[in-house]
Write a protein that holds these residues in place. Structure first.
Motif, short mmCIF file in Angstrom:
data_model
loop_
_atom_site.label_atom_id
_atom_site.label_comp_id
_atom_site.label_asym_id
_atom_site.label_seq_id
_atom_site.Cartn_x
_atom_site.Cartn_y
_atom_site.Cartn_z
N LEU A 137 -12.83 -2.41 6.71
CA LEU A 137 -12.55 -3.30 5.61
C LEU A 137 -13.26 -4.73 5.87
O LEU A 137 -14.01 -5.16 4.79
CB LEU A 137 -11.06 -3.86 5.51
N ARG B 186 -7.04 -1.00 -0.76
CA ARG B 186 -6.63 0.24 -1.38
C ARG B 186 -7.30 1.32 -1.32
O ARG B 186 -6.80 2.56 -1.44
CB ARG B 186 -6.25 0.00 -2.75
N HIS B 187 -8.36 1.14 -0.96
CA HIS B 187 -9.51 2.18 -0.45
C HIS B 187 -9.89 2.35 0.85
O HIS B 187 -10.91 3.51 1.40
CB HIS B 187 -10.65 2.16 -1.55
N THR B 188 -9.76 1.44 1.86
CA THR B 188 -10.26 1.46 3.20
C THR B 188 -8.90 1.55 4.17
O THR B 188 -8.36 0.39 4.02
CB THR B 188 -11.13 0.29 3.31
N LEU C 218 0.97 -1.25 0.14
CA LEU C 218 0.04 -0.08 0.10
C LEU C 218 0.80 1.12 0.02
O LEU C 218 2.13 1.25 0.06
CB LEU C 218 -1.12 0.01 1.23
N THR D 40 -8.79 -5.22 -3.37
CA THR D 40 -9.49 -4.02 -3.70
C THR D 40 -9.88 -3.02 -2.60
O THR D 40 -9.42 -1.91 -2.66
CB THR D 40 -10.62 -4.38 -4.69
N LEU D 41 -10.33 -3.79 -1.81
CA LEU D 41 -10.88 -2.83 -0.45
C LEU D 41 -9.89 -2.11 0.24
O LEU D 41 -9.71 -1.19 0.67
CB LEU D 41 -11.70 -3.66 0.49
N GLU E 138 -17.16 -4.27 5.11
CA GLU E 138 -17.49 -4.15 3.60
C GLU E 138 -17.32 -5.51 3.11
O GLU E 138 -18.10 -6.04 2.24
CB GLU E 138 -16.54 -3.37 2.92
#
Length: 704
Positions: free
Chosen positions: A544, A536-538, A501, A533-534, A547
C-alpha cells in the motif's frame, strides 16, 4: 582668664567664619578686657587684625587698640566699649582702630560681658575690618536681590543632579512650585527627547568639572506638558569648599520664541521617534485584533488621550463608498487615559453605525485624515444615539482626528485619535503623522484580514476532509484529537483515519504533509482518500505504501510522513508499515509501554526506496497510540525526549480513552504550540476464538 591661654605662637590659626560661606575670608579677632580695662585675652585673630603679638599686648590698657582721643572727648573708645557691654549686655559699633604699624582702619566691634572662672567680669570683644564686612554685606544683598528679582532661572544641583536651591524665575519657567523641585532630579522636571544627551552633559560638569555655556536644549516639563520650550543653559561646578555640598550651579534662560526652529526640530524628532516605535510594534502578528491594539498602544498616551480602531463592514470590498448610506463598523481596539465617561465612550460599544452626513462620511469622502472640534454639532452629526452623544460631550475630549485605513485602494477601517483640553489641538503636522500611522496599520490589518481568509479556507477544507467520527468496528475503540497550531501559524497537513475492512479488520492511519495552508490541506485530502481506496484492495501494508508513494509523486507531493497499521482481531496481530513517521506506542494492561520502531521507511514522495512491513502481536486490552510530530517536538527538545514524555503519560492509568487523550494533550502541549497535532488512542480486543497471546508485541517477521 589666663593671659597666655590661646596667645602663644603655636596656637590655632585665626578664627574665621564657617567654611564655604561668604564670610569665609573675613578675619574675626577675639580679645578680652578685664575690670580695669586691660587686655586679659588675646586670640590669634586679634594678632592678625591689630598686628600685636600676645606677649606684647596682654595686661596693657585696651586703649592701645585705638587712636588717642581728643582731650575734650572724655573716656576713650576702650572704656566706652567696656561700659556699654556691661550696661547693655551686648553692643555693636563701628570705630576707628589702631594697627601696630600706626595705621588707622575702620573696624566693626561686637562686645558682651562674661564671668570668668574666678568670678571676675570680663568683656569679650569680636572685631573685623569694616571694609571686609561691607564687602560681605554687599555680596549678600546682591545675591538676595539676584534670586528674588532676576528673570533668568538660577539653580543649584547636588552631585546626584537633584535640586537643592532655585529661584522663582526657575519655578515659573517649569510651571511647578519652587518647593516641589527640592529633592527631585532635574531629569524629572526637564524632560528632553535627545536620548539622554542633556543628562550626560550635566554629568560631565559634575564628574569632570567642565563648564557649559549657552547650550540650547529642547524640552517639556510636567508643569507645561504640552508646551515645547527651548532654553539656553549654562552650568559650572561648585567647589565644595570646606564641608559644603558639591554639585552644579546653573543659569537657564527661556529662548523659545527666539529658537522656534529648534522647537520645530524637537517636535519633528518626537514624531519620527513615534513613527519608528510604531513601525516596530504594529503588525507583529497576523491577527486583526492584536494589530489594532498595537496601533492604540503606540499612540496612547504619547500622541493622544484616547484612540479607537474600527473595521468597516462592507457587503463587498469592491463596492464604492456611497455618502448617502450609513457606514457600519466593528470596533476591535480602544484605549484612553481619561477617566469615567471616556472609558465608557471608547470601550462600551462594539458595533457602530454612522448616519449619512456624519463627519466620518466627510473623512471617508476625502480619503484623508481630518480633525474636528468636539461640540454639540459634531456629536449630533456623528453619533446616532442621544445618550452616546452626551457621553461624547462629557468625555473630556475637545478634538478628534479621524484617519482612514486604506489598503489596496479599499477603505479597511477607521482610526480615531482624541485629545482633551490638557493638550493643544491637533496641528497640520499631526494630521500627517496620523496619516502615516494609519497607512502602516492599514497594510498590517489588510495582511491579517487576507491571512485570516486563507486560514479559514484551509481550516474548513481540512475539517471537511478529516473524519468526524471514524468507525473502527466492534473490536477497536477509538479516541481521536486534532488540534490546529497557534493562530500565528497556518494550518498544517496533519491527518488521521480509521478504515473498517472485511473480516472485522481495522486499518489505523496517521500522516503529516509538509507545508501549511490550503496546499497542505489539499494534499492531505488526496492522500487520505487514496489511502482509503487502496486499503480496500491491498492487503499488504508495504505494498500500500509503494502505491501511495507513486501517487504522491504523480501529484507533486514532495514530502509526507505516513503510518499504516492493519489490525486483525481474529489473530490479535497487526501488520505495520511506516514512511518516515514517528513510531506507534503500545500500552499493555500492566502499564508497560513500548514503541514499534524497528520499521522505518523514507517519506512519501521521495521515491526509489521500497517499503517493508512488520507484524506484531497486540495483547487483549492494549492501547495503541498514533500521533504526529506536533505532540512530541518542541523548541530546544529532540524527538526522542518528546517520545519519552509521551511514554510516561501512557504509563499512568488512562481511565477512559477520552479522559486519557485530554490528559495527555493538556500535559504535553504548551499554550504556545505552533504546529498541528494529532493523537489517536485505540484500545483493541480480540474476536471469539482468538488464539492465546504468544509474545509481548515484539515484531514477528518483516516483508517487503
Amino acid at each position: 582668664m589666663p593671659s597666655d591661654r590661646l596667645g602663644g605662637a603655636d596656637g590655632p590659626g585665626p578664627i574665621r567664619s564657617e567654611p564655604g560661606s561668604l564670610l569665609e575670608h573675613v578675619v574675626v579677632a577675639v580679645f578680652g578686657i578685664d575690670e580695669e580695662d586691660r587686655i586679659c585675652y588675646w586670640g590669634p585673630g586679634a594678632q592678625n587684625l591689630f598686628g600685636h603679638e600676645a606677649g606684647s599686648v596682654l595686661t596693657r590698657p585696651a586703649a592701645a587698640l585705638f587712636p588717642e582721643p581728643a582731650p575734650d572727648e572724655g573716656p576713650g573708645p576702650a572704656a566706652h566699649l567696656a561700659e556699654r557691654a556691661r550696661a547693655l549686655g551686648y553692643w555693636r559699633v563701628r570705630l576707628p582702630a589702631l594697627h601696630r604699624d600706626g595705621s588707622v582702619f575702620d573696624c566693626g566691634f561686637r562686645v558682651f560681658p562674661m564671668t570668668g572662672a574666678t568670678g571676675a567680669s570680663v568683656v569679650i570683644g569680636l572685631a573685623s575690618r569694616g571694609d571686609e564686612l561691607d564687602r560681605v554685606k554687599t555680596n549678600l544683598s546682591f545675591l538676595d536681590s539676584l534670586f528674588e528679582t532676576c528673570p533668568i532661572g538660577l539653580v543649584m544641583l547636588d552631585e546626584e543632579l537633584r535640586y537643592v536651591h532655585l529661584n522663582q524665575a526657575m519655578a515659573d519657567m517649569d510651571g511647578i512650585p519652587l518647593d516641589e523641585h527640592l529633592g527631585r532630579r532635574m531629569a524629572d522636571i526637564m524632560i528632553t527627547s535627545d536620548e539622554g544627551e542633556y543628562q550626560r552633559m550635566l554629568r560631565s560638569v559634575a564628574d569632570e568639572g567642565r563648564t557649559v555655556i549657552g547650550t540650547l536644549v529642547g524640552l517639556r516639563t510636567p508643569g507645561h506638558p504640552d508646551r515645547d520650550q527651548v532654553r539656553s543653559v549654562s552650568f559650572f561646578p561648585l567647589t565644595g569648599a570646606g564641608d559644603t555640598r558639591r554639585g552644579l550651579g546653573g543659569l537657564l534662560l527661556d529662548v523659545t520664541d527666539r529658537e522656534q526652529a529648534i522647537l520645530e526640530a524637537t517636535a519633528a524628532r518626537r514624531r519620527l521617534a513615534l513613527l519608528d516605535r510604531a513601525a516596530a510594534s504594529i503588525g507583529t502578528t497576523l491577527d486583526l485584533d492584536t494589530t489594532a491594539r498595537e496601533l492604540v498602544g503606540a499612540v496612547v498616551p504619547e500622541f493622544c488621550d484616547a484612540s479607537v480602531v474600527e473595521l468597516v463592514e462592507w457587503m463587498d470590498e469592491t463596492e464604492a463608498f456611497d455618502p448617502e448610506l450609513p457606514v457600519a463598523t466593528r470596533r476591535i481596539a480602544s484605549g484612553t487615559t481619561l477617566p469615567g465617561p471616556a472609558v465608557e465612550l471608547v470601550s462600551g460599544l462594539r458595533e457602530v453605525t454612522y448616519p449619512p452626513g456624519s463627519n466620518t462620511h466627510q473623512m471617508l469622502s476625502t480619503g484623508r485624515p481630518l480633525c474636528f472640534t468636539v461640540d454639540e454639532d459634531f456629536a449630533t452629526r456623528t453619533v446616532v444615539h442621544q445618550e452616546r452623544a452626551q457621553l461624547l460631550l462629557d468625555s473630556g475630549l475637545t478634538c478628534i482626528l479621524m484617519a482612514p485605513l486604506i489598503a489596496r485602494g479599499t477603505v479597511q477601517g477607521i482610526a480615531m485619535f482624541g485629545r482633551s483640553a490638557a493638550r493643544p489641538a491637533f496641528a497640520e503636522e499631526d494630521l500627517g503623522l496620523a496619516g502615516e500611522l494609519a497607512s502602516r496599520a492599514a497594510l498590517c490589518l489588510d495582511n491579517a484580514r487576507l491571512y485570516g481568509k486563507v486560514r479559514d479556507i484551509a481550516l474548513t477544507l481540512q475539517r471537511a476532509l478529516l473524519p468526524s467520527a471514524p468507525a473502527a468496528g466492534p473490536y477497536v475503540d477509538i479516541s481521536h484529537r486534532y488540534l490546529p497550531g497557534s493562530r500565528g501559524t497556518e494550518v498544517g497537513g496533519d491527518w488521521y483515519d480509521a478504515i473498517t475492512l472485511p473480516d472485522d479488520r481495522v486499518a489505523l492511519v496517521v500522516g503529516d504533509v509538509m507545508g501549511h495552508g490550503v496546499p497542505a490541506a489539499a494534499a492531505m485530502g488526496r492522500l487520505r482518500i487514496t489511502a482509503k481506496t487502496l486499503a480496500r484492495h491491498t492487503a499488504e501494508p508495504a505494498a500500500l505504501l509503494d502505491e501511495l508513494d507513486a501517487c504522491a509523486q504523480e501529484a507533486g507531493i514532495e514530502w509526507a510522513t505516513f503510518l499504516y497499521l492493519l489490525y486483525d482481531p481474529r489473530t490479535g496481530r497487526a501488520r505495520i508499515a511506516n514512511a518516515g513517521h514517528p513510531p506507534p506506542l503500545v500500552r499493555h494492561r500492566d502499564g508497560s509501554v513500548h514503541s514499534v520502531g524497528e520499521v522505518l521507511g523514507v517519506p512519501l514522495g521521495v521515491g526509489g526506496v521500497p517499503y517493508r512491513s512488520v507484524e506484531i502481536e497486540i495483547p487483549e486490552g492494549a492501547v495503541v497510540a498514533l500521533y504526529t510530530d506536533g505532540l512530541i517536538e518542541a523548541r530546544g527538545q529532540d524527538i526522542d525526549t518528546g517520545i519519552d514524555a509521551l511514554r510516561e503519560q501512557l504509563r499512568a492509568p488512562l481511565g477512559s480513552l477520552e479522559e486519557g487523550a485530554d490528559r495527555i494533550l493538556a500535559n504535553l502541549l504548551p499554550d504556545t504550540a505552533t504546529d498541528d497535532t494529532v493523537l489517536v488512542l485505540a484500545r483493541v480486543s480480540g474476536a471469539p476464538g482468538r488464539p492465546p497471546a504468544r509474545g509481548t508485541g515484539s515484531p514477528r517477521r518483516a516483508s517487503s
